[in-house]
Design an enzyme around this catalytic site. Structure first.
Site, PDB file in Angstrom:
ATOM      1  N   GLU A 133      33.082  33.548  52.642  1.00 13.81           N
ATOM      2  CA  GLU A 133      34.536  33.251  51.331  1.00 13.81           C
ATOM      3  C   GLU A 133      34.413  34.208  49.815  1.00 13.81           C
ATOM      4  O   GLU A 133      35.113  33.429  49.514  1.00 13.81           O
ATOM      5  CB  GLU A 133      35.010  31.941  51.805  1.00 13.81           C
ATOM      6  CG  GLU A 133      34.867  31.759  53.197  1.00 13.81           C
ATOM      7  CD  GLU A 133      36.079  30.133  53.152  1.00 13.81           C
ATOM      8  OE1 GLU A 133      36.143  29.393  52.795  1.00 13.81           O
ATOM      9  OE2 GLU A 133      35.967  29.844  54.384  1.00 13.81           O
TER      10      GLU A 133
HETATM   11  N1  COS Z   1      45.627  34.435  43.697  1.00 17.92           N
HETATM   12  C1  COS Z   1      46.421  35.517  44.159  1.00 17.92           C
HETATM   13  N2  COS Z   1      46.267  36.790  44.210  1.00 17.92           N
HETATM   14  C2  COS Z   1      45.504  37.028  43.838  1.00 17.92           C
HETATM   15  C3  COS Z   1      44.617  36.509  44.372  1.00 17.92           C
HETATM   16  C4  COS Z   1      44.694  34.678  43.864  1.00 17.92           C
HETATM   17  N3  COS Z   1      43.429  34.453  43.720  1.00 17.92           N
HETATM   18  N4  COS Z   1      43.715  37.576  43.102  1.00 17.92           N
HETATM   19  C5  COS Z   1      43.517  38.311  43.321  1.00 17.92           C
HETATM   20  N5  COS Z   1      45.324  38.526  43.971  1.00 17.92           N
HETATM   21  C6  COS Z   1      46.272  39.380  43.123  1.00 17.92           C
HETATM   22  C7  COS Z   1      46.669  40.593  42.212  1.00 17.92           C
HETATM   23  O1  COS Z   1      47.313  39.535  41.349  1.00 17.92           O
HETATM   24  C8  COS Z   1      46.789  41.753  42.894  1.00 17.92           C
HETATM   25  O2  COS Z   1      48.311  41.738  42.780  1.00 17.92           O
HETATM   26  P1  COS Z   1      49.032  42.095  41.837  1.00 17.92           P
HETATM   27  O3  COS Z   1      48.979  43.680  42.118  1.00 17.92           O
HETATM   28  O4  COS Z   1      50.097  41.701  43.066  1.00 17.92           O
HETATM   29  O5  COS Z   1      48.828  41.541  40.336  1.00 17.92           O
HETATM   30  C9  COS Z   1      45.946  41.391  44.242  1.00 17.92           C
HETATM   31  O6  COS Z   1      45.384  40.201  44.719  1.00 17.92           O
HETATM   32  C10 COS Z   1      44.318  42.483  43.854  1.00 17.92           C
HETATM   33  O7  COS Z   1      44.094  41.987  42.840  1.00 17.92           O
HETATM   34  P2  COS Z   1      42.737  42.827  42.675  1.00 17.92           P
HETATM   35  O8  COS Z   1      43.705  44.190  42.381  1.00 17.92           O
HETATM   36  O9  COS Z   1      42.168  41.865  41.213  1.00 17.92           O
HETATM   37  O10 COS Z   1      41.796  43.534  43.715  1.00 17.92           O
HETATM   38  P3  COS Z   1      40.547  44.426  43.692  1.00 17.92           P
HETATM   39  O11 COS Z   1      40.218  44.809  44.408  1.00 17.92           O
HETATM   40  O12 COS Z   1      39.568  44.089  42.399  1.00 17.92           O
HETATM   41  O13 COS Z   1      39.676  43.011  44.210  1.00 17.92           O
HETATM   42  C11 COS Z   1      38.808  40.535  44.668  1.00 17.92           C
HETATM   43  C12 COS Z   1      40.049  41.479  43.655  1.00 17.92           C
HETATM   44  C13 COS Z   1      37.762  40.982  44.243  1.00 17.92           C
HETATM   45  C14 COS Z   1      38.884  38.504  43.961  1.00 17.92           C
HETATM   46  C15 COS Z   1      39.221  40.036  45.888  1.00 17.92           C
HETATM   47  O14 COS Z   1      38.597  41.665  46.688  1.00 17.92           O
HETATM   48  C16 COS Z   1      37.930  39.280  46.771  1.00 17.92           C
HETATM   49  O15 COS Z   1      38.264  38.036  45.908  1.00 17.92           O
HETATM   50  N6  COS Z   1      37.147  39.742  47.733  1.00 17.92           N
HETATM   51  C17 COS Z   1      36.403  38.760  47.814  1.00 17.92           C
HETATM   52  C18 COS Z   1      37.086  38.576  49.638  1.00 17.92           C
HETATM   53  C19 COS Z   1      36.212  37.743  49.940  1.00 17.92           C
HETATM   54  O16 COS Z   1      36.184  36.541  49.646  1.00 17.92           O
HETATM   55  N7  COS Z   1      35.249  37.609  51.346  1.00 17.92           N
HETATM   56  C20 COS Z   1      34.885  37.581  52.132  1.00 17.92           C
HETATM   57  C21 COS Z   1      35.642  37.325  53.568  1.00 17.92           C
HETATM   58  S1  COS Z   1      35.602  35.738  54.175  1.00 17.92           S
HETATM   59  S2  COS Z   1      34.784  34.894  54.755  1.00 17.92           S
END
Ligand code: COS
Length: 380
Positions: free
Chosen positions: A363
């Protein structure tokens, strides 16, 4: 400011503590050793309302708050983190996501039996090449009349073989990047949906983790969650709450190991006295207790913020980052305090140490939490 729990929160905490002691503890070592899914225990958790804790009563849940949920997660995780991850996924990632973003038909058909614990859910985001880099989804969902056709592979899916309903994140419009992603409800048994081999894991060995293979799986359009292209937001918003659950799991693993180490230090003797009388041990216990209490505050604060309708992305990420580190540090020290006994299964702490590691990975890894935290604080 009020640090007191409500009557209801204390009652559910006690119920979870009793349940963990009487129904999870017996057999926990064997389930870990044999990588055995806790089927009977999951059924009981469903009956007790632990699988749909935060879902409203209208949709078959217990209608409790997030604070109650993390109290339960902590108690279950002290004893059996394989069971608590099942609770966490079903509650935070599946039921919460469906109640918040699903439509009425989806809630009637899927959420009610999921929240009642009659069926189990799984959340499918990770892929062989998209774990942390979650926008790089390779699994595709292509429109075909009234259906979407899903192709691809998901990896490391909790409840992989045991779930009945899978929330699957896919790419529909690659040119739109994350704005082209969709989430679907996929049922076990849909033609072309195969469950891959079970993973042999270091910890949480009772939870069944599988890859999933989708070969031209036809999913009706009504199974898409939200508008076209809402899938990435769905995953991010759902995971933000999931992280509070995993932080509570880490807290539970840490406090379980600490309680065992403290009790052991009061009976084990060396150099003519109980080992807790040696400052080398007493100071370890002092550090463990302090860090666990700090982690508990972070976890409860995140849960409270969620209950207040505030944004909890930052607090949830901090809680997970810190509590998972405390889980690792505490369990290592708990093994150390147990000495040679810590290295054998009967004393439970070696299992807790193995279970702790995953809380820094799933996560969102600790490194991902630091991305979320640093972005949030720099925006302030
Ligand atoms: N709530 C709502 N929207 C979100 C959000 C949140 N917590 N976090 C990111 N977003 C949205 C952003 O606002 C963006 O949307 P818009 O372009 O419409 O503004 C979109 O998602 C992409 O976000 P971002 O540009 O920040 O993407 P990145 O590729 O930089 O990645 C992270 C962001 C690293 C935070 C994300 O990829 C992530 O959480 N990765 C881990 C995933 C994970 O937990 N994997 C484990 C698998 S589940 S066991």
């Amino acid at each position: 400011m009020d640090f007191k729990f409500t009557e209801e929160q204390l009652l559910i905490q006690e119920a979870a503590r009793d349940f963990a002691k009487t129904e999870l503890l017996p057999g926990v070592i064997e389930r870990d050793e044999k990588q055995e899914f806790p089927k009977a225990q999951v059924k009981r958790m469903g009956e007790l309302g632990f699988l749909g804790m935060m879902t409203s009563e209208q949709y078959g849940g217990s209608g409790m708050d997030t604070v109650s949920y993390v109290l339960v997660m902590e108690e279950l995780s002290k004893v059996d983190a394989s069971c608590s991850v099942i609770v966490s996924v079903n509650n935070s990632l599946v039921c919460w996501g469906l109640e918040k973003f699903g439509n009425e038909e989806q809630k009637q058909k899927y959420l009610i039996p999921l929240a009642k614990g009659e069926i189990l859910g799984a959340f499918c985001l990770s892929e062989p090449e998209a774990g942390s880099d979650a926008t790089s989804q390779k699994t595709t969902a292509i429109e075909d009349g009234d259906h979407y056709i899903i192709n691809g592979t998901k990896n490391w899916i909790t409840n992989g073989a045991s779930a009945d309903v899978y929330l699957v994140i896919t790419q529909t419009h690659p040119e739109l990047k994350h704005k082209g992603i969709n989430a679907f409800i996929v049922e076990k048994g849909m033609p072309g949906f195969e469950i891959g081999p079970k993973e042999h894991k270091l910890g949480i060995r009772g939870s069944d983790t599988h890859s999933l293979i989708f070969n031209d799986v036809r999913v009706p359009k009504e199974n898409r969650i939200g508008e076209d292209g809402f899938g990435f937001k769905f995953a991010m918003k759902t995971l933000a709450g999931g992280r509070i659950g995993i932080a509570a799991q880490a807290l539970g693993i840490a406090s379980g190991a600490y309680e065992l180490a403290k009790a052991y230090s009061k009976v084990r003797k060396s150099f003519g006295t109980e080992i807790c009388n040696h400052q080398a041990i007493a100071f370890k216990l002092a550090d463990m207790h302090t860090q666990i209490e700090a982690a508990r505050h972070l976890v409860l604060k995140a849960a409270w913020e969620k209950d207040q309708g505030q944004n909890y992305d930052l607090s949830g990420a901090m809680a997970k980052l810190y509590a998972s580190q405390v889980a690792m540090d505490t369990t290592i020290e708990a093994v150390q305090i147990h000495g040679g006994n810590g290295y054998v299964k009967e004393y439970h702490v070696e299992r807790l140490m193995r279970d702790a590691k995953i809380t820094q990975i799933y996560e969102g890894t600790s490194e991902i939490q630091k991305i979320v935290i640093s972005r949030a604080i720099l925006e302030q």
